[in-house]
Design a protein around this motif. Structure first.
Motif: not given
Length: 245
Positions: A54-64, A82-87
């Protein structure tokens, strides 16, 4: 004997010639080495967790990725292999990853859906005390000079007071009789008592139980206004309704 020696000599010469011819022959050229294998192609993957917020919440973006020397994500820019980032985007977003290496290019995407946050619940309605309700709804009853009968223009106040008291059976009241400054103390105490009794009679006549009402006279001892003029005296000639606590 001589002839045998000659044969042996000829045989030795022939063997030497054969050996010399073999030594002079060129060596065979070795085959060319096989070509090197092509560089490995990059691999790439990207995910987002959770994939709906929902608007205002965050998710974790992960890539390899692997076999990549240049990795980027649209909207973020260059990133580590390789990494992870909060969006926390305000709108639904597709994250597009591009991994480049000597073996080529590989792409991957992840979709994050953003839904509007629910409207906050309305604030709780503040609790209104009996005292607040009483002060907001109950009106005093005013009298003419040297009179103790309820005036016609005060009947609406009496009816409104009676309606409120009928709706709030838990409330009991005291009616205070007040007078202006003119006249003696004893006279005004008696007049104040008559005024308080008159308001009580009007309320009981409108259906309020008499045991919910007390009366008291203050005469001219507790004026609401202290100026010596008619406008001020009028404010002091009243039956003042007070909540019993």
């Amino acid at each position: 004997m001589k002839q045998r020696r000659m044969k042996c000599f000829a045989l030795v010469v022939m063997l030497g010639a054969v050996m010399m011819l073999g030594a002079c022959k060129k060596k065979a050229t070795p085959p060319p080495p096989p070509p090197p294998p092509p560089p490995p192609e990059p691999t790439a993957s990207i995910s987002v967790n959770p994939n709906t917020i929902q608007t205002g919440q965050s998710a974790s973006l992960t890539w390899q990725t692997s076999n990549a020397t240049d990795v980027s994500i649209d909207g973020i820019g260059a990133v580590q292999p390789n990494g992870s980032q909060s969006v926390s985007p305000t709108d639904s977003t597709t994250y597009h990853l591009v991994a480049k290496g000597s073996g080529g290019t590989q792409e991957a995407t992840a979709r994050l859906t953003v839904s509007p946050a629910p409207a906050p619940p309305p604030p709780p309605t503040p609790s209104v005390s009996d005292e607040d309700l009483f002060s907001q709804n109950v009106k005093d009853v005013y009298f003419d000079y040297d009179k103790a009968d309820v005036r016609g223009d005060q009947q609406s106040s009496v009816q409104a007071d009676a309606q409120f008291l009928n709706q709030h059976q838990n409330i009991n009241i005291t009616i205070e009789g007040h007078c202006d400054e003119r006249g003696s103390t004893d006279y005004n105490l008696a007049l104040g008592d008559q005024r308080a009794s008159a308001v009580k009679a009007a309320l009981t006549g409108a259906g309020i139980s008499a045991n919910r009402i007390k009366t008291i006279s203050y005469g001219k001892e507790k004026p609401f206004c202290t100026e010596s003029n008619e406008a001020c005296w009028q404010q002091n000639r009243r039956g003042h309704l007070v909540l019993q606590k």
